[in-house]
Design an enzyme around this catalytic site. Sequence first.
Site, mmCIF file in Angstrom:
data_model
loop_
_atom_site.group_PDB
_atom_site.id
_atom_site.type_symbol
_atom_site.label_atom_id
_atom_site.label_comp_id
_atom_site.label_asym_id
_atom_site.label_seq_id
_atom_site.Cartn_x
_atom_site.Cartn_y
_atom_site.Cartn_z
ATOM 1 C CB CYS A 156 -0.933 0.022 1.202
ATOM 2 S SG CYS A 156 -2.193 -1.246 1.109
HETATM 3 N N1 CO8 Z 1 -19.287 -8.850 9.764
HETATM 4 C C1 CO8 Z 1 -19.677 -8.972 11.055
HETATM 5 N N2 CO8 Z 1 -18.821 -9.189 12.077
HETATM 6 C C2 CO8 Z 1 -17.494 -9.307 11.779
HETATM 7 C C3 CO8 Z 1 -17.021 -9.190 10.446
HETATM 8 C C4 CO8 Z 1 -17.971 -8.948 9.405
HETATM 9 N N3 CO8 Z 1 -17.612 -8.806 8.115
HETATM 10 N N4 CO8 Z 1 -15.676 -9.334 10.467
HETATM 11 C C5 CO8 Z 1 -15.328 -9.541 11.763
HETATM 12 N N5 CO8 Z 1 -16.410 -9.525 12.543
HETATM 13 C C6 CO8 Z 1 -16.480 -9.720 14.017
HETATM 14 C C7 CO8 Z 1 -15.335 -10.558 14.544
HETATM 15 O O1 CO8 Z 1 -15.612 -11.934 14.503
HETATM 16 C C8 CO8 Z 1 -15.208 -10.067 15.953
HETATM 17 O O2 CO8 Z 1 -16.207 -10.661 16.736
HETATM 18 P P1 CO8 Z 1 -15.942 -11.013 18.321
HETATM 19 O O3 CO8 Z 1 -15.664 -9.682 18.971
HETATM 20 O O4 CO8 Z 1 -17.199 -11.659 18.725
HETATM 21 O O5 CO8 Z 1 -14.741 -11.908 18.310
HETATM 22 C C9 CO8 Z 1 -15.569 -8.589 15.856
HETATM 23 O O6 CO8 Z 1 -16.336 -8.465 14.645
HETATM 24 C C10 CO8 Z 1 -14.340 -7.712 15.766
HETATM 25 O O7 CO8 Z 1 -13.424 -8.262 14.775
HETATM 26 P P2 CO8 Z 1 -12.015 -7.634 14.477
HETATM 27 O O8 CO8 Z 1 -11.272 -7.461 15.762
HETATM 28 O O9 CO8 Z 1 -11.349 -8.399 13.380
HETATM 29 O O10 CO8 Z 1 -12.479 -6.221 13.886
HETATM 30 P P3 CO8 Z 1 -11.731 -4.856 13.873
HETATM 31 O O11 CO8 Z 1 -12.488 -3.898 14.694
HETATM 32 O O12 CO8 Z 1 -10.263 -4.971 14.119
HETATM 33 O O13 CO8 Z 1 -11.916 -4.417 12.333
HETATM 34 C C11 CO8 Z 1 -10.600 -4.346 10.310
HETATM 35 C C12 CO8 Z 1 -11.365 -5.207 11.295
HETATM 36 C C13 CO8 Z 1 -11.593 -3.407 9.649
HETATM 37 C C14 CO8 Z 1 -9.952 -5.250 9.278
HETATM 38 C C15 CO8 Z 1 -9.543 -3.497 11.039
HETATM 39 O O14 CO8 Z 1 -8.786 -4.294 11.906
HETATM 40 C C16 CO8 Z 1 -8.571 -2.788 10.112
HETATM 41 O O15 CO8 Z 1 -8.947 -2.113 9.164
HETATM 42 N N6 CO8 Z 1 -7.281 -2.874 10.423
HETATM 43 C C17 CO8 Z 1 -6.238 -2.189 9.623
HETATM 44 C C18 CO8 Z 1 -5.982 -3.000 8.448
HETATM 45 C C19 CO8 Z 1 -5.076 -2.343 7.463
HETATM 46 O O16 CO8 Z 1 -4.824 -1.175 7.408
HETATM 47 N N7 CO8 Z 1 -4.571 -3.137 6.593
HETATM 48 C C20 CO8 Z 1 -3.772 -2.642 5.543
HETATM 49 C C21 CO8 Z 1 -3.652 -3.738 4.632
HETATM 50 S S1 CO8 Z 1 -3.548 -3.289 3.028
HETATM 51 C C22 CO8 Z 1 -1.916 -3.324 2.407
HETATM 52 O O17 CO8 Z 1 -0.939 -3.087 3.016
HETATM 53 C C23 CO8 Z 1 -1.795 -3.738 0.988
HETATM 54 C C24 CO8 Z 1 -1.626 -5.190 0.912
HETATM 55 C C25 CO8 Z 1 -1.748 -5.669 -0.473
HETATM 56 C C26 CO8 Z 1 -3.095 -5.443 -1.066
HETATM 57 C C27 CO8 Z 1 -3.579 -6.650 -1.753
HETATM 58 C C28 CO8 Z 1 -4.939 -6.479 -2.387
HETATM 59 C C29 CO8 Z 1 -5.956 -7.522 -1.987
#
Ligand code: CO8
Length: 373
Positions: A156
Amino acid sequence: MTRVAITGSGLFTPAESISNDELVACYNAYAERENSRHAEAIAAGTAQPLPLSSSEFIVKASGIKSRYVVDKAGVLDIDFMRPRIRTRGNDEPSLMAEMGAAAARQALATAGRDPSEVDFIICAASNLQRPYPAVAVELQQLLGAGGFAYDMNVACASAAFGIQSAVDAVRLGNAKCALVINPEICSGHLNWRNRDCHFIFGDAATAVVIEPLHGAKSRDAFEVMGTRLKTQFSNNIRNNFGFLNASEIEARPWNDVLFQQEGRKVFKEVVPMVSELLLGHLAALGIAPESVKRFWLHQANLSMNQFIARKVLGRDATETEAPVILDEYANTSSAGCIIAFHKHHADLAAGELGLLSGFGAGYSAGSAILRKL
Ligand code: CO8
């Protein structure tokens, strides 16, 4: 030393968009079908049911409301769940080059430059369509540019890394008119069957023109005051796709060669890394954070950007100060900060400062401090 400017930007947006509701309906239909197929094993406790997704969660956790994709029908087909891309012959332009060329032509038009004046192209993206010939060299031919071109992958942060390389080349006189092009087809690399990340990415392509300030024709230019990069190894964003997959003795599961992440850990570790980079970079140039009028940040997660802006400014940033495009585009990897720049720079007055930053897998992070001319 030669003073350098970004003299034009361009954006290609695919025609089709998928809303959270459409995406969640598709994923949930898939999960429910799989759960009923494996109902006996689930009842016996030998298999886990697939969890359901929700639009409310997606907006709350990420700020994403929709994403553009190169093929909506394939992504929303529960028997396929990825873009269907026509296999093109070697004598046809690749999809990635075509998208990149559209963004590049727009950037060149703003810069008032003909493609034949370009003498350096970097194609900087998270995923490249093939190892060789370089997509950048294909772009050079498609556009009718001269000089030299190469590909670069810093996830990214690719755009920020590409900008530093292009600025350095122009500053040193190794190039006179450089293009940094970021075609991102993230939909091809996303595991649309994984509830925890199926909503994260979208497709787009961006481009910027970089040339000496002296002689620039653009009326929409920003001097590059400085660039700074940082990397730090982490497995928290990873995919194991690569040319040795076919030779590996134990075949990898299909989902191991797609995007995977520990989202929470990424959030916790990248926020301080990026904030320190930005604060250090501003301090090195003697710029007080509060004098920065605009933050064009990587567009992965809304709260992540709010945290970073708060750490840099010491207070909450307004949406004007740190514009958001991820609600409409989702995470378009390296293109995200350039989309934010492209759509939200015209109102800055001459002399005002902005900060562009990309960050992601690696970890990798980069910043460019810009001054409106
Ligand atoms: N619907 C409903 N509930 C969900 C969902 C969903 N879709 N997904 C997770 N949950 C639930 C989980 O099971 C969990 O439940 P419980 O509390 O009961 O265990 C709860 O929601 C919370 O889950 P998380 O802790 O996983 O949720 P977060 O609050 O952390 O949110 C995110 C998840 C949105 C993914 C967040 O962590 C985030 O955005 N983090 C930063 C990520 C980031 O910046 N990544 C950058 C990567 S991109 C990059 O560098 C390029 C790579 C190459 C690209 C390739 C292209 C594909």
